[in-house]
Design a protein around this motif. Structure first.
Motif: not given
Length: 139
Positions: A1-8
């Protein structure tokens, strides 16, 4: 899981929490943080001096000058809630006890006036057989 996915996923989790609950949680966190910072500041102040906030006595001297200027030696500091400390001593103990306290410690209020023994220094109290009280901070 990428950083933008964690933020979302984090934003989605926040949206599921009711606004009132979120506001209360932020308020509680801010309150706890402010209290913690206040405690840290109080500890830092205690390290510099003798563990209290002192207010100078500015009553007029003989020539109308403040007492600090009228006397060659600076007057003893006066605590707002414990004025007796400045005139009778810096540490207090009970005649029948084995511990000594700072004048503003809670235990001191339970010692009768006629049973109080005052000391100018910790060394003086120790020489008379008293030990520092564990329940009185900054002794």
């Amino acid at each position: 899981m990428s950083i933008p996915d964690h933020i979302a996923s984090g934003k989605a989790a926040v949206r599921r929490v009711p606004a009132d609950i979120l506001l209360i949680a932020v308020f509680i966190l801010a309150t706890v943080a402010a209290f913690g910072l206040g405690m840290l500041a109080g500890r830092e102040m205690g390290r510099e001096g003798d563990g209290g906030i002192w207010i100078e006595d500015l009553q007029a001297g003989a020539e109308g000058q403040p007492a600090a200027a009228a006397n060659a030696l600076a007057p003893a500091p006066v605590l707002p809630d414990a004025p007796r400390a400045a005139t009778e001593g810096r540490y207090v103990a009970s005649k029948s006890g084995t511990k000594y306290y700072l004048p503003w410690c809670g235990t001191v209020s339970r010692i009768k006036e006629e049973n109080k023994v005052w000391f100018a220094t910790k060394e003086e109290a120790a020489a008379r057989g008293y030990e520092p009280a564990a329940n009185c901070p900054r002794i």
